[in-house]
Scaffold this active site. Structure first.
Site, PDB file in Angstrom:
ATOM      1  N   LYS A  94      57.959  -1.505-123.304  1.00  0.00           N
ATOM      2  CA  LYS A  94      58.541  -2.837-123.232  1.00  0.00           C
ATOM      3  C   LYS A  94      59.443  -2.881-122.014  1.00  0.00           C
ATOM      4  CE  LYS A  94      58.419  -6.552-125.993  1.00  0.00           C
ATOM      5  NZ  LYS A  94      57.240  -7.068-126.722  1.00  0.00           N
ATOM      6  N   VAL A 192      55.689 -23.980-136.873  1.00  0.00           N
ATOM      7  CA  VAL A 192      54.323 -24.414-136.538  1.00  0.00           C
ATOM      8  C   VAL A 192      54.164 -24.559-135.030  1.00  0.00           C
ATOM      9  CG1 VAL A 192      53.716 -25.448-138.742  1.00  0.00           C
ATOM     10  CG2 VAL A 192      55.005 -26.811-137.093  1.00  0.00           C
ATOM     11  N   VAL A 195      50.949 -20.311-132.843  1.00  0.00           N
ATOM     12  CA  VAL A 195      50.370 -19.452-133.878  1.00  0.00           C
ATOM     13  C   VAL A 195      50.414 -20.138-135.234  1.00  0.00           C
ATOM     14  CG1 VAL A 195      50.589 -17.249-135.097  1.00  0.00           C
ATOM     15  CG2 VAL A 195      50.930 -17.333-132.625  1.00  0.00           C
TER      16      VAL A 195
END
Length: 365
Positions: A94, A192, A195
């Site tokens: 990362k 919402v 994804v």
């Protein structure tokens, strides 16, 4: 003024950076600084036993450098587990860029960051994360080939992530209800965005009863109208009489307060770090008889999508691999039951087992 102390071999063990690396099992940290562009970044390579470390770059205005260090160490370790349990030949890594993503971006900054990524010679492959967009990654790509998720390649990972989440949810239902058919089940989807919306679509097509909430009122209205979902307030979502709670936005929503309110048999969503405290809340969830699908195993569709790009595999392959999340989650849940151990701990164990198994046949660095 920052005090600078000369370090000797005798006090290296007291170095907080090396101590944290050792505690979490990291292989390498690269601290990146460029005064001309204002770049201040950290790249963490956690484990490369299974392959090059893949994980996104996050741009965030951290309060201090130690906060950034803690975040990149934690996130990179999480990617090792996610890539391993997903059956991908990737390690975990990362990167974090310390800065305001709204005011500090420039082509020069990201190209300079790309040079740092390139200096690792393929040991780390970067991609988008919080605060990063496709244009930023395109600038990084000008200086290195070790980038995934670029425009015009593997495309939006949201459909793959949502499909994998849906399949893992069905696996939980198979174990909890005796059938993986979600028709008639009430699923509360918290968030919402890209994804979450795709997940609502899958659930609606299976004739589930869908309840939704989000901070974005326009998105709520549109999705409610399109899919017939019931809208509730941001806090009201925890009190819905539901079968499945699907957190797809914020982390740490499974905590002391919400566990007193949640009326569900399954927790399965696409959000990261859903348990406020893994050891505490993972055990409480198990004792309550709620099946929790470990988030990094469930939401692995995004990294599967990136892997398909890195390896030149088709979008069909990515969707097929996301479908395998069903069997991964089912295995986790069954082992959790037989070993009387929280699912998050089983997922960690399964990821570690694969790394250890493959590590035995890998040549040393």
């Amino acid at each position: 003024m920052i005090e600078v102390k000369e370090m000797s071999a005798t006090n290296l063990a007291d170095n907080p950076v090396i101590a944290q690396m050792s505690m979490l099992g990291h292989e390498q940290l690269l601290f990146c600084n460029d005064n001309a562009t204002g770049l201040k970044a950290i790249i963490a390579v956690h484990n490369t036993v299974l392959g090059p470390a893949l994980g996104g770059t996050r741009m965030w205005m951290y309060n201090n450098e130690m906060e950034a260090l803690n975040d990149v160490l934690r996130l990179s370790r999480g990617m090792t587990y996610k890539n391993s349990i997903s059956g991908l030949n990737l390690g975990g890594g990362k990167a974090v860029i310390i800065g305001d993503s709204k005011s500090m971006k420039s082509e020069a900054l990201f190209r300079r960051f790309g040079k740092f990524v390139n200096s690792l010679a393929g040991k780390y492959i970067t991609a988008e994360d919080v605060g990063i967009n496709p244009q930023d990654m395109s600038w990084v790509n000008m200086e290195t080939e070790h980038v995934a998720g670029l425009p015009g390649r593997s495309g939006d990972p949201s459909p793959v992530t949502a499909y994998g989440t849906f399949m893992g949810m069905k696996a939980c239902a198979k174990e909890q209800f005796g059938s993986d058919n979600l028709a008639g089940k009430t699923v509360a989807v918290q968030g919402v965005g890209h994804v979450g919306e795709y997940l609502v679509k899958h659930l609606t097509e299976e004739n589930a009863n869908v309840v939704i909430t989000d901070i974005n009122q326009d998105a709520l209205a549109r999705i409610s109208k399109e899919y017939g979902a019931t809208v509730v307030g941001l806090d009201e979502i925890y009190d819905v009489d539901m079968d499945i709670y699907a957190p797809c936005a914020l982390g740490a929503t499974v905590n002391d307060a919400t566990l007193e309110r949640l009326k569900c048999s399954i927790i399965a969503g696409a959000a990261n770090n859903q348990l406020a405290d893994e050891n505490v809340h993972g055990e409480i969830v198990r004792q309550k008889g709620i099946i929790y699908a470990p988030d990094y195993a469930l939401n692995a569709g995004g990294v599967i999508n990136c892997y398909s790009e890195v390896k030149g595999l088709s979008s069909e392959w990515a969707m097929s691999k996301a479908e395998d999340i069903y069997s991964t989650i089912l295995n986790i849940v069954k082992r959790s039951s037989s070993e009387n151990t929280p699912t998050f701990a089983i997922a960690n164990k399964m990821a570690e087992e694969r790394i250890q198994s493959i590590g035995k046949v890998k040549l040393p660095m």
